[in-house]
Design a protein around this motif. Structure first.
Motif, PDB file in Angstrom:
ATOM      1  N   TYR A  34       0.822  -1.217   0.000  1.00 22.39           N
ATOM      2  CA  TYR A  34       0.000   0.000   0.000  1.00 22.39           C
ATOM      3  C   TYR A  34       0.861   1.273   0.000  1.00 22.39           C
ATOM      4  O   TYR A  34       0.327   2.377   0.039  1.00 22.39           O
ATOM      5  N   HIS A  36       2.857   4.472  -0.897  1.00 20.95           N
ATOM      6  CA  HIS A  36       2.866   5.524  -1.921  1.00 20.95           C
ATOM      7  C   HIS A  36       1.794   5.312  -2.996  1.00 20.95           C
ATOM      8  O   HIS A  36       2.000   5.646  -4.161  1.00 20.95           O
ATOM      9  N   VAL A  40      -4.907   6.150  -0.175  1.00 20.54           N
ATOM     10  CA  VAL A  40      -4.736   5.328   1.028  1.00 20.54           C
ATOM     11  C   VAL A  40      -4.700   6.241   2.253  1.00 20.54           C
ATOM     12  O   VAL A  40      -3.949   7.216   2.289  1.00 20.54           O
ATOM     13  N   TRP A  41      -5.521   5.925   3.247  1.00 17.74           N
ATOM     14  CA  TRP A  41      -5.534   6.649   4.515  1.00 17.74           C
ATOM     15  C   TRP A  41      -5.246   5.685   5.651  1.00 17.74           C
ATOM     16  O   TRP A  41      -5.703   4.541   5.633  1.00 17.74           O
ATOM     17  N   ALA A  57       1.840   5.129   8.786  1.00 19.59           N
ATOM     18  CA  ALA A  57       1.583   6.231   7.855  1.00 19.59           C
ATOM     19  C   ALA A  57       2.881   6.793   7.277  1.00 19.59           C
ATOM     20  O   ALA A  57       2.984   7.053   6.073  1.00 19.59           O
ATOM     21  N   ALA A  62       1.418   7.822   3.620  1.00 18.01           N
ATOM     22  CA  ALA A  62      -0.029   8.044   3.616  1.00 18.01           C
ATOM     23  C   ALA A  62      -0.410   9.040   4.705  1.00 18.01           C
ATOM     24  O   ALA A  62       0.281   9.151   5.727  1.00 18.01           O
ATOM     25  N   LYS A 138     -11.897   5.361  -0.928  1.00 19.54           N
ATOM     26  CA  LYS A 138     -10.505   5.270  -0.486  1.00 19.54           C
ATOM     27  C   LYS A 138     -10.206   3.890   0.116  1.00 19.54           C
ATOM     28  O   LYS A 138     -11.098   3.122   0.457  1.00 19.54           O
TER      29      LYS A 138
END
Length: 227
Positions: A34, A36, A40-41, A57, A62, A138
């Motif tokens: 996931y 970059h 995506v949060w 994160a 993200a 998302k």
């Protein structure tokens, strides 16, 4: 080790995490696909889940946000979750436990009212007037420092599901196998680094497990905002 029950052997073979930050870095490596990617949060569950989510994160590049969820603890045994609440009126109850312990409805309502007050306090403390991000379409990665019954995470998944994301990933360093299996019915993916048996408690799987403060949560969110 001959003669030890299989569950005991399995537990003894698992290493503890140094602290939440180390756990977050290890968890991030398991989520590298996931990294970059647009849309995506990472959402941390305060308070203890935020240091873990911060490392995830940062590693994935993200944005980081918090999702306030409050456990409804059994009176006198608050560490034992009989349910949980989340923003948007989400309420998850462990009906089997409520019946087993014969929890009266008024006792449940008292606990829920108290936790609702704390939920609103934390919303103000961590987010203020900042609007919640639009998660529609998302990929949302929900992070905590560990799960026991999973009640809080179930409430979190239901709250996010109402925002119509494309995908919900539950990611935690440690949780018991039965909790992981139950979450697979709600989330699109469940990523757990350690699934010990017997489980006992989240804090036992960390060498250093202090209570996370409001100030630490705000600081980590501010660091992510600054990039």
């Amino acid at each position: 080790m001959r003669g030890l029950p299989q569950a005991t052997v399995k537990t003894m073979a698992l290493e503890r995490f140094k602290d939440r930050y180390e756990a977050g870095r290890e968890l991030a490596r398991s989520l590298s696909r996931y990294a970059h990617r647009p849309g995506v949060w990472v959402l941390g569950l305060p308070r203890g889940g935020v240091p873990v989510a911060y490392e995830v994160a940062c590693a994935l590049g993200a944005p980081l946000e918090v999702l306030i969820v409050r456990k409804l603890g059994v009176p006198g045994h608050e560490e034992l979750a009989m349910g949980a609440i989340a923003p948007g009126g989400v309420r998850v109850l462990n009906q089997e436990l409520l019946e087993q312990l014969e929890i009266e409805p008024q006792r449940l309502e008292q606990v829920e009212r108290r936790e609702q007050v704390e939920l609103e306090r934390r919303l103000q403390a961590y987010r203020g007037q900042r609007p919640f991000p639009d998660l529609s379409g998302k990929t949302v990665i929900l992070v905590d420092d560990g799960l026991a019954t999973g009640a809080s995470m179930r409430a979190a998944v239901l709250a996010v599901r109402a925002m119509k994301p494309a995908r919900i990933v539950v990611a935690v360093p440690v949780a018991p196998p039965d909790t992981c299996e139950a979450l697979l019915e709600l989330a699109d993916e469940v990523k757990v680094l350690r699934q010990p048996e017997p489980f006992r408690a989240v804090g036992l799987w960390y060498e250093h497990f202090p209570q996370t403060s409001d100030e630490e949560v705000r600081d980590l969110l501010h660091r992510c905002e600054k990039g």
